[in-house]
Design a protein around this motif. Structure first.
Motif, short mmCIF file in Angstrom:
data_model
loop_
_atom_site.label_atom_id
_atom_site.label_comp_id
_atom_site.label_asym_id
_atom_site.label_seq_id
_atom_site.Cartn_x
_atom_site.Cartn_y
_atom_site.Cartn_z
N CYS A 1 72.20 21.02 8.98
CA CYS A 1 71.31 19.92 9.39
C CYS A 1 72.14 18.68 9.75
CB CYS A 1 70.34 19.55 8.27
SG CYS A 1 69.08 20.80 7.97
N CYS A 2 73.19 18.40 8.93
CA CYS A 2 74.01 17.21 9.19
C CYS A 2 74.70 17.33 10.55
CB CYS A 2 75.07 17.04 8.10
SG CYS A 2 74.36 16.73 6.48
N ARG A 3 75.03 18.55 10.92
CA ARG A 3 75.73 18.73 12.20
C ARG A 3 74.75 18.72 13.37
NH1 ARG A 3 78.70 22.82 8.88
NH2 ARG A 3 80.69 21.84 8.39
N THR A 4 73.55 19.26 13.16
CA THR A 4 72.60 19.40 14.28
C THR A 4 71.53 18.31 14.29
OG1 THR A 4 71.18 20.82 12.95
CG2 THR A 4 72.87 21.92 14.26
N ARG A 5 71.47 17.51 13.23
CA ARG A 5 70.49 16.43 13.03
C ARG A 5 69.07 16.96 12.81
NH1 ARG A 5 73.49 13.89 10.77
NH2 ARG A 5 71.99 12.19 10.62
N LYS A 6 68.96 18.20 12.38
CA LYS A 6 67.63 18.74 12.03
C LYS A 6 67.26 18.23 10.63
CE LYS A 6 66.48 23.15 10.94
NZ LYS A 6 66.88 24.50 10.75
N GLN A 7 65.97 17.97 10.38
CA GLN A 7 65.54 17.54 9.04
C GLN A 7 65.62 18.71 8.05
OE1 GLN A 7 64.52 14.93 7.24
NE2 GLN A 7 64.84 13.49 8.92
N PRO A 8 66.19 18.51 6.87
CA PRO A 8 66.11 19.58 5.88
C PRO A 8 64.67 19.73 5.38
CG PRO A 8 67.10 17.61 4.93
CD PRO A 8 66.87 17.31 6.38
N LEU A 9 64.36 20.93 4.86
CA LEU A 9 63.00 21.20 4.36
C LEU A 9 62.68 20.32 3.15
CD1 LEU A 9 61.21 23.33 5.64
CD2 LEU A 9 61.95 24.95 3.88
N SER A 10 63.66 20.21 2.24
CA SER A 10 63.45 19.46 0.99
C SER A 10 63.84 18.00 1.22
CB SER A 10 64.32 20.09 -0.11
OG SER A 10 64.08 19.49 -1.35
N ASN A 11 63.09 17.33 2.11
CA ASN A 11 63.52 15.99 2.53
C ASN A 11 62.82 14.88 1.73
OD1 ASN A 11 60.95 15.52 3.79
ND2 ASN A 11 61.62 16.89 5.41
N ALA A 12 63.18 13.64 2.01
CA ALA A 12 62.64 12.51 1.23
C ALA A 12 61.15 12.30 1.47
CB ALA A 12 63.43 11.24 1.56
N ALA A 13 60.69 12.56 2.69
CA ALA A 13 59.26 12.35 2.99
C ALA A 13 58.40 13.32 2.17
CB ALA A 13 59.01 12.52 4.47
N LEU A 14 58.87 14.57 2.02
CA LEU A 14 58.15 15.54 1.19
C LEU A 14 58.25 15.15 -0.29
CD1 LEU A 14 56.83 18.48 0.80
CD2 LEU A 14 59.17 19.22 0.33
N SER A 15 59.44 14.70 -0.68
CA SER A 15 59.70 14.48 -2.10
C SER A 15 59.09 13.20 -2.66
CB SER A 15 61.21 14.46 -2.37
OG SER A 15 61.73 15.73 -2.16
N ALA A 16 58.86 12.19 -1.80
CA ALA A 16 58.35 10.91 -2.33
C ALA A 16 57.01 11.10 -3.06
CB ALA A 16 58.28 9.86 -1.23
N PRO A 17 55.98 11.73 -2.44
CA PRO A 17 54.74 11.91 -3.20
C PRO A 17 54.88 12.82 -4.41
CG PRO A 17 54.54 12.84 -0.97
CD PRO A 17 55.85 12.14 -1.03
N VAL A 18 55.77 13.82 -4.32
CA VAL A 18 56.00 14.71 -5.48
C VAL A 18 56.60 13.89 -6.61
CG1 VAL A 18 57.36 16.66 -6.35
CG2 VAL A 18 56.34 16.77 -4.06
N ASN A 19 57.59 13.07 -6.26
CA ASN A 19 58.25 12.25 -7.25
C ASN A 19 57.25 11.31 -7.94
OD1 ASN A 19 61.27 11.59 -7.91
ND2 ASN A 19 60.19 9.64 -7.91
N THR A 20 56.39 10.70 -7.12
CA THR A 20 55.40 9.77 -7.67
C THR A 20 54.43 10.53 -8.59
OG1 THR A 20 55.62 8.31 -5.79
CG2 THR A 20 53.58 8.12 -7.04
#
Ligand SMILES: NC(=O)c1ccc[n+]([C@@H]2O[C@H](COP(=O)([O-])OP(=O)(O)OC[C@H]3O[C@@H](n4cnc5c(N)ncnc54)[C@H](O)[C@@H]3O)[C@@H](O)[C@H]2O)c1
Length: 427
Positions: free
Chosen positions: A382-401
């Motif tokens: 992902c870092c090389r191709t700039r693709k978003q990882p599946l386990s990203n911050a947008a998914l994790s923020a509501p889970v974290n909350t």
């Protein structure tokens, strides 16, 4: 024991000066790796988990993945030195800001205690890095910080992978597709659990040196970060998992591992209410095996949550450290109930049963299981191709909350609500 809280402003001034100094130019400086580019990695937090990440990264390099570990950071010098020797990093520091200033660091691994993850991730994003940050995204006290991380990731274009390696298992994408196809009808309920016999390593954390003390080789002030201030103790430093200021217990440390994939499978956002009950039921004073352990445990060992979402969807999430028996599959896999069917993930298969008579109507093999090396390799890709990882911050923020609300609910034996209009937890 406890002295005054470190003022949040002072905290930011002391610990986040790099982000301010670097400004926007650095934020957008470098986001253009090619598919075969050599990635330079900086490690922040070189303890148990940091050490296993270093092992995985060195193994990936041996297998031909173009990477080097160029910089390491830890607030305890003996661990820092050990990591520097093992990785041949060219730079080592006890201050994460100094690592982030370096132009020979593209990707940062953050494996510090829970209360540092959010701040260090934001600092790293502001410094133009991509980040693999261990779960949980933030500590349970830090309401709203996970959302700031997600926002900083969006603004900066930096990639964030949250270390819920269960996301590397194909089962959740397969289940998501089955649910989207309507195999179980409208989802109404999911059941998850975390059952084990004994601790998950919280009291087994190694106290490297019982005579360690604050000074040039151990930065106690920095370790504490935004925590209420305490007298130094080797236990608070090396066994931070046992204390509520630095850890959240099974919910933020373990439940989050299966909740992140569950949220991905079902597209869960923010809940409306989280109710919680639990406490120290197994490791009561008379049962605790050693006296030090008895005095230091502040986190619960039994946590039962009922989580309600808008649109009449509920998750129950129970668990104890007193008994490892589970009724189906492994102890963390969800049962997802819909109006028309029940979806089970367990063993080698995903199965769907009819909701009235439980007759099996679909079965398919799980294509591949949890693979931590693949989880890392995919992120580097992902870092090389700039693709978003599946386990990203947008998914994790509501889970974290949701997990923060869970910890608050269990600690206070009450119901915690989320205000969807104001987009915040009503504390
Ligand atoms: N995904 C997984 O399966 C998994 C497994 C184990 C641990 N973890 C996570 O990894 C993280 C680290 O856990 P651990 O078991 O390695 O703990 P640890 O105590 O062994 O390591 C943490 C290290 O961070 C250092 N540190 C503390 N504050 C720091 C700071 N401000 N800057 C730099 N270094 C600092 C400590 O000196 C220590 O060496 C935790 O968040 C934990 O939840 C995840």
């Amino acid at each position: 024991m406890e002295s005054s809280n470190l003022n949040r402003r002072q905290f930011h001034k002391t610990f986040s000066s790099t982000s301010i100094a670097l400004g926007m130019s650095a934020i957008t400086a470098k986001r253009s790796q090619g598919a075969n580019d050599r990635l330079r990695i900086g490690v922040i937090g070189c303890g148990g988990r940091g050490g296993s990440h270093i092992g995985m990264l060195l193994k990936l390099r041996e297998q031909g993945n173009a990477l080097d570990i160029t910089a390491v950071c830890d607030t305890y010098r003996p661990r820092l030195q050990q990591a520097a020797e093992r990785t041949h990093a060219v730079f080592s520091t006890m201050k994460h800001e100094e690592l982030l200033e370096r132009s020979d660091v593209d990707v940062v691994l953050i494996a510090t205690p829970e209360h540092w993850h959010g701040y260090q991730t934001i600092d790293a994003l502001k410094a133009g890095k991509d980040i693999y940050v261990e779960k949980p995204l933030t500590h349970w006290r830090q309401l709203g910080l996970a959302e700031k991380v997600a926002e900083a990731a969006k603004q900066s274009g930096g990639l964030v992978q949250v270390g819920c390696q269960r996301m590397s298992c194909s089962a959740y994408t397969q289940a998501k597709e089955l649910i989207q196809k309507g195999m179980i009808g409208k989802p109404v309920m999911a059941e998850t659990g975390y059952f084990r016999f004994g601790d998950w390593g919280e009291r087994g954390m190694s106290i490297d040196d019982p005579n360690a003390h604050p000074g040039p080789d151990l930065d106690w002030e920095r370790f504490q970060g935004d925590c209420p201030r305490h007298e130094f103790s080797v236990s608070r430093y090396f066994r931070w998992r046992m204390y509520a200021d630095t850890a959240g217990g099974p919910i933020s440390d373990n439940y989050i591992h299966f909740y992140n994939p569950l949220a991905y499978t079902l597209g869960l956002g923010y809940p409306t209410k989280v109710a919680g009950l639990g406490g120290i039921h197994r490791y009561t004073l008379d049962q605790a095996p050693d006296p030090v352990y008895r005095q230091e445990r502040e986190i619960p060992d039994t946590c039962n949550l009922v989580i309600e979402y808008p649109d009449r969807f509920t998750v129950t999430c129970s668990g104890t450290q007193a008994n490892a028996f589970t009724t189906y599959g492994s102890n963390e896999t969800p049962i997802i109930r819909g109006w028309d069917g029940t979806l089970l993930i367990g063993g080698q298969d995903i199965r769907v049963l009819k909701s009235d008579d439980s007759k099996e109507i679909h079965r398919e093999p799980i294509q591949h299981g949890i693979d931590q090396m693949k989880f890392w390799a995919d992120f580097l890709d992902c870092c090389r191709t700039r693709k978003q990882p599946l386990s990203n911050a947008a998914l994790s923020a509501p889970v974290n909350t949701t997990m923060q609300m869970g910890v608050m609910a269990v600690n206070g034996e009450r119901v915690i609500r989320y205000d969807h209009e104001q987009k915040r937890v009503i504390a």
